[in-house]
Design an enzyme around this catalytic site. Structure first.
Site, PDB file in Angstrom:
ATOM      1  CG  ASN A  23      -2.161  -1.146   0.763  1.00 13.71           C
ATOM      2  OD1 ASN A  23      -2.401  -1.493   0.146  1.00 13.71           O
ATOM      3  ND2 ASN A  23      -2.657  -1.257   2.146  1.00 13.71           N
ATOM      4  CB  CYS A 126     -10.725  -5.502  -3.428  1.00 12.69           C
ATOM      5  SG  CYS A 126      -9.263  -6.541  -2.977  1.00 12.69           S
ATOM      6  CB  VAL A 133     -13.125   7.374  -8.259  1.00 16.17           C
ATOM      7  CG1 VAL A 133     -12.484   6.095  -8.149  1.00 16.17           C
ATOM      8  CG2 VAL A 133     -13.969   7.961  -9.310  1.00 16.17           C
ATOM      9  CG  ASP A 134     -18.099  10.323  -6.457  1.00 20.10           C
ATOM     10  OD1 ASP A 134     -17.769   9.814  -7.339  1.00 20.10           O
ATOM     11  OD2 ASP A 134     -19.463  10.165  -5.860  1.00 20.10           O
ATOM     12  CG  ASP A 316      -6.505  -3.137   4.384  1.00 20.01           C
ATOM     13  OD1 ASP A 316      -7.756  -3.247   4.140  1.00 20.01           O
ATOM     14  OD2 ASP A 316      -5.407  -2.407   3.722  1.00 20.01           O
TER      15      ASP A 316
END
Length: 429
Positions: A23, A126, A133-134, A316
């Site tokens: 990440n 995923c 994505v705004d 996560d």
């Protein structure tokens, strides 16, 4: 499609080297598009998502070279990659590439900032909620971009370059903060990012951008200030350790019992998760170059957790912690506040004998004395590794199908666990 076979019941003993954080590596690789000079990244994990992003960057014209690994890394772990975006030939990121991984959508920021335009397919990856994505597009618009949606593609343009602005995110977004940082680094003037994500991976990106010549203050706090510069240069940067992999193996030790040193990682990257783990009765000790995790005797105690943005308990690690709680003494309540639809592992854990009840964003876990091996199906990256943790403690054999999810985020998982005594093997089919 490969399968993983696990015969449970063996405690874990030994050392596990922790890989570089996927990440963190992904936005660092994408940031190489901001300059025509070479960006060298060390400690990059060998993962399917890394390979996918290299293909996406190559499609834009970015050259890459794998130049080796750092001392102490095994043949299957870690690599150093040099990325050079001096001959970018295309500012379009096509569907067939972007659909494989959501993070690849972030190329919109450096392409727009450096070249004034970008055409990027709507993302895939995923299936754990909408992850819109705004907020990323809002950040681009605040910096002066015009945004259009055309045939499943986001088309972003700017006539005279991006301009600094105040960006206030209505909720914490790691991807939005990454995108804003990259774009603002080449914008004219000052950009203030409020309600910024504080994750270590955001700090890592800011540190690399600073080495490239960006002027950034406040990374790791809710307010980041970026003074735009006209150009960025090359840099060398080492990817920080993977805190999610660290927490995953720590929970595996808590699940099976044993004594393991997690090497090449840092406790400060996941204090919240380690504090929760200690509350279960697991012994957690910070070391100069890692973390020691030990559990002997009785099983773990049930503990309630709520996922939150950093420095809170990481979403996560929610699935992995739920696997641990399936054999805990008592009842655990696990609330997921970051993503909707992130309880897909519950049904598969139930196949192993777990007792879990869902109430909206809350999972109520009643610990059981034993789990029993069974065939299960991985549904996403974190869910798949939760099944590995459960399988390590289940009686008999657990067979995990669709393990390509694991290959997206866990480097050399079977090798690392088997060296510590786990009976785990991959079946190539």
């Amino acid at each position: 499609m490969d399968r993983i076979h696990i015969t449970g019941g063996a405690p874990l003993h030994g050392e596990i080297p922790i890989s570089g954080a996927k990440n963190a590596a992904l936005p660092l690789m994408i940031a190489s598009l901001l300059t025509g000079e070479t960006v060298e990244l060390a400690n990059v994990p060998r993962l399917a998502d890394i390979a996918s992003l290299l293909r996406i960057l190559g499609n834009h014209g970015v050259d890459h070279m794998v130049v080796g690994k750092r001392p102490g890394q095994t043949a299957e772990t870690g690599q150093t990659i040099r990325l050079t975006a001096s001959n970018v030939i295309d500012t379009t990121a096509p569907y067939e590439l972007v659909s494989t991984m959501r993070a690849s959508f972030w190329v919109i920021a450096p392409l727009l900032a450096r070249f004034g335009e970008a055409r990027v397919s709507m993302p895939g990856g995923c299936a754990i909620g909408t992850r819109p994505v705004d907020l990323l597009l809002m950040a681009m618009e605040r910096l002066g971009a015009t945004i259009e949606i055309d045939g499943g593609y986001v088309v972003a343009r700017t006539r005279n370059g991006l301009r600094g602005a105040e960006i206030v995110f209505p909720k914490v977004t790691v991807g939005g903060t990454h995108v804003a940082l990259m774009a603002a680094s080449l914008a004219q003037g000052t950009t203030v990012i409020d309600n910024a994500a504080r994750e270590p991976e955001v700090v890592d990106l800011a540190e690399c951008l600073s080495k490239m010549g960006a002027r950034i203050e406040g990374a790791g706090t809710p307010r980041i200030v970026v003074e735009g510069v006209s150009r960025l240069g090359g840099a060398r940067h080492e990817v920080l350790p993977d805190r999610i992999e660290t927490g995953t193996y720590a929970m595996a030790v808590a699940m099976t019992g044993g004594d393991v040193i997690l090497r090449d990682t840092r406790a400060d990257l996941l204090h919240s998760a380690l504090d929760v783990l200690a509350t279960t009765g697991t012994e957690v000790t910070a070391l100069p170059n890692g973390i020691r995790v030990r559990r002997n005797g009785a099983g773990v105690a049930a503990v309630d957790v709520t996922t939150d943005p950093f420095p809170g308990f990481p979403t996560d690690l929610q699935a992995q912690f739920m696997a641990l709680m399936t054999k805990a003494r008592g009842q655990s309540r696990i609330r997921e506040t970051i993503f909707e639809n992130r309880f897909m592992h519950v049904q598969e854990l139930a196949r192993l004998g777990a007792r879990i009840r869902l109430e909206g964003d809350l999972a109520v876990v009643d610990g059981v004395e034993r789990l029993r091996g069974a065939p299960v199906m991985a549904t996403d990256l974190r869910a798949s590794v939760s099944l590995v943790i459960a399988g390590l403690a289940a009686e008999g054999e657990t067979i995990i199908n669709r393990v390509y999810h694991l290959d997206r985020g866990f480097e050399a998982l079977e090798a690392k666990l088997s060296r510590c005594g786990a009976q785990i093997r991959r079946e190539r089919v």
